[in-house]
Design an enzyme around this catalytic site. Sequence first.
Site, PDB file in Angstrom:
ATOM      1  N   ASP A   1      39.132  30.295  43.057  1.00  0.00           N
ATOM      2  CA  ASP A   1      39.910  31.180  43.928  1.00  0.00           C
ATOM      3  C   ASP A   1      40.057  30.525  45.288  1.00  0.00           C
ATOM      4  O   ASP A   1      39.219  29.711  45.685  1.00  0.00           O
ATOM      5  CB  ASP A   1      39.217  32.536  44.069  1.00  0.00           C
ATOM      6  CG  ASP A   1      39.332  33.393  42.819  1.00  0.00           C
ATOM      7  OD1 ASP A   1      40.297  33.211  42.045  1.00  0.00           O
ATOM      8  OD2 ASP A   1      38.464  34.261  42.618  1.00  0.00           O
TER       9      ASP A   1
ATOM     10  N   ASP B   1      46.016  34.896  39.415  1.00  0.00           N
ATOM     11  CA  ASP B   1      45.764  36.333  39.575  1.00  0.00           C
ATOM     12  C   ASP B   1      47.039  37.066  39.997  1.00  0.00           C
ATOM     13  O   ASP B   1      47.322  38.165  39.513  1.00  0.00           O
ATOM     14  CB  ASP B   1      44.675  36.587  40.619  1.00  0.00           C
ATOM     15  CG  ASP B   1      43.331  36.007  40.233  1.00  0.00           C
ATOM     16  OD1 ASP B   1      43.089  35.787  39.035  1.00  0.00           O
ATOM     17  OD2 ASP B   1      42.521  35.751  41.154  1.00  0.00           O
TER      18      ASP B   1
END
Length: 151
Positions: free
Chosen positions: A110, A127
């Site tokens: 991330d 995402d």
Amino acid sequence: MRQFKIAFFIFISIFIIDQIVKYGFANLGWDANGSVMSLKLAYNYGVAFSMLSFLAEYLKYIQLFIVIIGTIYLLKNRDIFYKYHIPIALLYAGGLSNILDRFTYGAVVDYFYWHYMFEFAIFNFADVMIDLAVVIIIIMQIKESRKQKNI
């Protein structure tokens, strides 16, 4: 067949872009700080908001199993694939890219970190594509529902 080609192009494009960007953050130090949002490497061992992180080692297999079940379902219900080919391509690209991270890095890579006025979870491009797919499916379902009520 046309829908499959479009879905495949979307899948490959999103998957490759996501993996290149994640490689940059994981291996090339692409971190950058901003006043609203920062780009900062973080590893997520769970799912959304690090939930289920206690399953870290097994999560990749669980998620892969879910993808396989979904693929079998779509093979048996091709009309659903043809109808939802674009969000399905987005969903598979984001989902499989995140699963590949688990095999490659041991966790999902991330890097988007929103911190203006409130702090939000760190997330990635995959995402966003998964969320976009869900929004598109919901909008398509609402439109179909309204259309059926007017008939």
